[in-house]
Each structure stands twice: as C-alpha cells, then as structure tokens.
Design a protein around this motif. Structure first.
Motif, PDB file in Angstrom:
ATOM      1  N   UNK A  23       0.933  -1.204   0.241  1.00 37.70           N
ATOM      2  CA  UNK A  23      -0.051  -0.012   0.145  1.00 37.70           C
ATOM      3  C   UNK A  23       0.807   1.247  -0.004  1.00 37.70           C
ATOM      4  N   UNK A  24       2.306   1.057  -0.074  1.00 31.74           N
ATOM      5  CA  UNK A  24       2.918   2.276  -0.325  1.00 31.74           C
ATOM      6  C   UNK A  24       2.797   2.823  -1.466  1.00 31.74           C
ATOM      7  N   UNK A  25       3.002   4.341  -1.759  1.00 35.42           N
ATOM      8  CA  UNK A  25       2.895   4.830  -2.952  1.00 35.42           C
ATOM      9  C   UNK A  25       4.136   5.258  -3.266  1.00 35.42           C
ATOM     10  N   UNK A  26       4.531   4.699  -4.580  1.00 36.31           N
ATOM     11  CA  UNK A  26       5.963   4.860  -5.158  1.00 36.31           C
ATOM     12  C   UNK A  26       5.922   6.129  -5.770  1.00 36.31           C
ATOM     13  N   UNK A  27       4.959   6.839  -6.543  1.00 43.18           N
ATOM     14  CA  UNK A  27       4.883   7.973  -6.842  1.00 43.18           C
ATOM     15  C   UNK A  27       3.263   8.367  -7.186  1.00 43.18           C
ATOM     16  N   UNK A  28       2.824   9.611  -7.022  1.00 45.10           N
ATOM     17  CA  UNK A  28       1.639  10.174  -7.436  1.00 45.10           C
ATOM     18  C   UNK A  28       1.790  10.553  -8.891  1.00 45.10           C
ATOM     19  N   UNK A  29       0.412  10.682  -9.332  1.00 42.64           N
ATOM     20  CA  UNK A  29       0.014  11.171 -10.551  1.00 42.64           C
ATOM     21  C   UNK A  29       0.172  12.749 -10.613  1.00 42.64           C
ATOM     22  N   UNK A  30       1.109  13.404 -11.343  1.00 41.84           N
ATOM     23  CA  UNK A  30       1.383  14.709 -11.283  1.00 41.84           C
ATOM     24  C   UNK A  30       2.797  15.086 -10.592  1.00 41.84           C
ATOM     25  N   UNK A  31       3.411  13.906 -10.122  1.00 46.47           N
ATOM     26  CA  UNK A  31       4.565  14.342  -9.740  1.00 46.47           C
ATOM     27  C   UNK A  31       5.696  14.388 -10.547  1.00 46.47           C
ATOM     28  N   UNK A  32       6.859  14.884 -10.277  1.00 43.60           N
ATOM     29  CA  UNK A  32       8.024  14.873 -11.189  1.00 43.60           C
ATOM     30  C   UNK A  32       8.561  13.698 -11.477  1.00 43.60           C
ATOM     31  N   UNK A  33       8.964  13.316 -12.836  1.00 43.65           N
ATOM     32  CA  UNK A  33       9.364  12.195 -13.419  1.00 43.65           C
ATOM     33  C   UNK A  33      10.911  12.084 -13.353  1.00 43.65           C
ATOM     34  N   UNK A  34      11.337  11.403 -12.415  1.00 44.71           N
ATOM     35  CA  UNK A  34      12.842  11.577 -12.069  1.00 44.71           C
ATOM     36  C   UNK A  34      13.456  10.061 -11.933  1.00 44.71           C
ATOM     37  N   UNK A  35      12.787   9.068 -12.253  1.00 44.49           N
ATOM     38  CA  UNK A  35      13.265   7.702 -12.194  1.00 44.49           C
ATOM     39  C   UNK A  35      12.675   6.810 -12.994  1.00 44.49           C
ATOM     40  N   UNK A  36      13.130   5.607 -13.241  1.00 43.46           N
ATOM     41  CA  UNK A  36      12.877   4.321 -13.895  1.00 43.46           C
ATOM     42  C   UNK A  36      12.890   3.107 -12.908  1.00 43.46           C
ATOM     43  N   UNK A  37      11.810   2.357 -13.357  1.00 39.95           N
ATOM     44  CA  UNK A  37      11.787   1.293 -12.100  1.00 39.95           C
ATOM     45  C   UNK A  37      11.720  -0.264 -12.838  1.00 39.95           C
ATOM     46  N   UNK A  38      12.406  -0.984 -12.163  1.00 36.33           N
ATOM     47  CA  UNK A  38      12.233  -2.299 -12.465  1.00 36.33           C
ATOM     48  C   UNK A  38      11.588  -3.070 -11.392  1.00 36.33           C
ATOM     49  N   UNK A  39      10.676  -3.852 -11.568  1.00 38.97           N
ATOM     50  CA  UNK A  39      10.051  -4.790 -10.474  1.00 38.97           C
ATOM     51  C   UNK A  39      10.928  -5.951 -10.358  1.00 38.97           C
ATOM     52  N   UNK A  40      11.546  -6.134  -9.193  1.00 34.66           N
ATOM     53  CA  UNK A  40      12.306  -7.549  -9.046  1.00 34.66           C
ATOM     54  C   UNK A  40      11.389  -8.414  -8.153  1.00 34.66           C
ATOM     55  N   UNK A  41      10.861  -8.074  -7.253  1.00 32.89           N
ATOM     56  CA  UNK A  41       9.843  -8.931  -6.284  1.00 32.89           C
ATOM     57  C   UNK A  41       8.544  -8.025  -6.137  1.00 32.89           C
ATOM     58  N   UNK A  97      20.749   9.082 -15.513  1.00 32.90           N
ATOM     59  CA  UNK A  97      21.344   7.691 -15.869  1.00 32.90           C
ATOM     60  C   UNK A  97      20.550   6.687 -17.104  1.00 32.90           C
ATOM     61  N   UNK A  98      19.395   6.937 -16.867  1.00 28.01           N
ATOM     62  CA  UNK A  98      18.510   6.191 -17.641  1.00 28.01           C
ATOM     63  C   UNK A  98      18.655   7.088 -19.182  1.00 28.01           C
ATOM     64  N   UNK A  99      18.604   8.416 -19.068  1.00 32.62           N
ATOM     65  CA  UNK A  99      18.565   8.958 -20.516  1.00 32.62           C
ATOM     66  C   UNK A  99      20.075   8.793 -20.854  1.00 32.62           C
ATOM     67  N   UNK A 100      21.242   8.959 -20.475  1.00 33.35           N
ATOM     68  CA  UNK A 100      22.418   8.670 -20.820  1.00 33.35           C
ATOM     69  C   UNK A 100      22.550   7.225 -21.497  1.00 33.35           C
ATOM     70  N   UNK A 101      22.079   6.199 -20.611  1.00 27.66           N
ATOM     71  CA  UNK A 101      22.131   4.997 -21.356  1.00 27.66           C
ATOM     72  C   UNK A 101      21.372   4.974 -22.638  1.00 27.66           C
ATOM     73  N   UNK A 102      20.156   5.627 -22.540  1.00 32.69           N
ATOM     74  CA  UNK A 102      19.172   5.377 -23.674  1.00 32.69           C
ATOM     75  C   UNK A 102      19.702   6.148 -24.953  1.00 32.69           C
ATOM     76  N   UNK A 103      20.509   7.121 -24.883  1.00 32.60           N
ATOM     77  CA  UNK A 103      21.248   8.058 -26.015  1.00 32.60           C
ATOM     78  C   UNK A 103      22.453   7.433 -26.330  1.00 32.60           C
TER      79      UNK A 103
END
Length: 208
Positions: A23-41, A97-103
């Motif tokens: 039930x933890x909120x990882x991010x809310x709608x409208x928050x700044x986009x600052x990370x990319x997430x992989x679901x490990x478990x 880091x995501x953008x750097x890897x992407x480009x």
C-alpha cells in the motif's frame, strides 16, 4: 520490451534497490518524473485519477516488468499513480543515468522505441476503457436520481432528455450515451415509452 539478459543487467547496474511495503505509494500522478523502475519482486497497481476524483485501476504489473519511462523521455509529470499491491522490491534508475544509457546505446534505442509505441497504444486503450467505465457509472447513477419508482417496480424518468443533454449531465460525449442506451435497450434493461420517456425495466448492470 524484449531485452537480452545482458542489457537488463547493464541497466540495473545503474540503479539501486528500494523496498516498498504493501500500500506504499511509489509516486503520485502529477509528481516530477525522475526515475525508472524495474520490479524485482512483488506487484504494483497502476492508477489514474478521474475527473470525479476516483482512482481507477488501469493494470497490475509484476516481477520482471517495468514502469516510469514515458515521463523521462517527454519531460512531463507522472500521468499515473503507482501503489505497491504487496511488499515489493524495485531497482530504481535515476533519470540522468537512464537518459544517458538510452542515448549512448543504439541497441537499446532499437529495442525501446518500438516497445514504447506499443505501450503507449496499450495505455491509450486502457485509458479509453477506464473513462468509458467511469462514464457508465455516472450515467447509471444519474438515471436513478432522475427516476421515480412506479407501482410495477419500474423506474420512470418523467423529464425528456436528449442524449446530448444527458451527456452534459454525466460529463461525457453524446456518443457514449448513445452507446449505453443502445446496449441497455438490447439487453432489456430500459425502454422508451410511447411519449418518449425513459423507463428502467430491470436493475441496471453495476459495471459496463
């Protein structure tokens, strides 16, 4: 997105592990986009806030899936809320880091662009379905509020409303109202009286 194990491993090396309780909120709608997430478990819920203030569930993501990339690429705020459905472990990669890897990696670019196109199409379909479901709920609620119970157990809407007017009441397009009416008539839920009044013949379905 189909990536080799080597590519996935390389991207994950750029991130860090974080744990989120149920039930933890990882991010809310409208928050700044600052990370990319992989679901490990674990699992997360993808929610979107409707105009009526309700959170609508779009989908559930599980181990091996990912989220958060669209906002990084278009520099816009989060379009959804992400909530941990169960205790969840994520690998979090920063925007920089995501953008750097992407480009810097042609292979990654070749893989992610078609995947993003497919994901955007799927999200559009999900959003459309969500809006239609919410519009139907509002339409159903409005019909019962406008109706009066008759001696035979049916509900009569005495005032005559056009589909356009009903759409304005509900906050949806006339085409959606027409779609609902046609389906409900076909299912024997509503009928139109000889003088053009709507009659609810039997209990309307809860969901569209």
């Amino acid at each position: 997105m189909t990536l080799s194990n080597e590519t996935i491993s390389n991207i994950k090396k750029l991130g860090c592990t974080r744990h989120f309780q149920k039930k933890s909120i990882i991010f809310f709608q409208g928050d700044e986009s600052d990370s990319f997430y992989f679901i490990e478990q674990g699992q997360v819920k993808v929610l979107i806030l409707s105009q009526s203030g309700r959170n609508n569930l779009l989908r559930v993501l599980s181990s091996g899936e990912y989220f958060g990339e669209l906002g990084l690429l278009d520099n816009k705020s989060r379009s959804t809320t992400i909530e941990a459905l169960v205790d969840t472990q994520l690998t979090v990669v920063s925007k920089e880091k995501f953008i750097t890897y992407f480009t810097d990696n042609d292979f990654f670019s070749e893989k992610i662009i078609p995947s993003l196109i497919e994901r955007i199409r799927n999200l559009t379909e999900e959003l459309t379905d969500s809006r239609v479901n919410n519009a139907y709920f509002c339409f159903r609620t409005k019909l019962y509020k406008l109706a009066t119970v008759q001696k035979d157990g049916t509900y009569l809407i005495e005032n005559k409303f056009t589909q356009q007017e009903m759409g304005e009441f509900v906050g949806t397009a006339r085409e959606n109202i027409n779609r609902f009416i046609v389906a409900l008539k076909k299912g024997g839920y509503i009928k139109v009286s000889e003088i053009g009044q709507w009659v609810i013949v039997k209990q309307l379905p809860q969901n569209w």
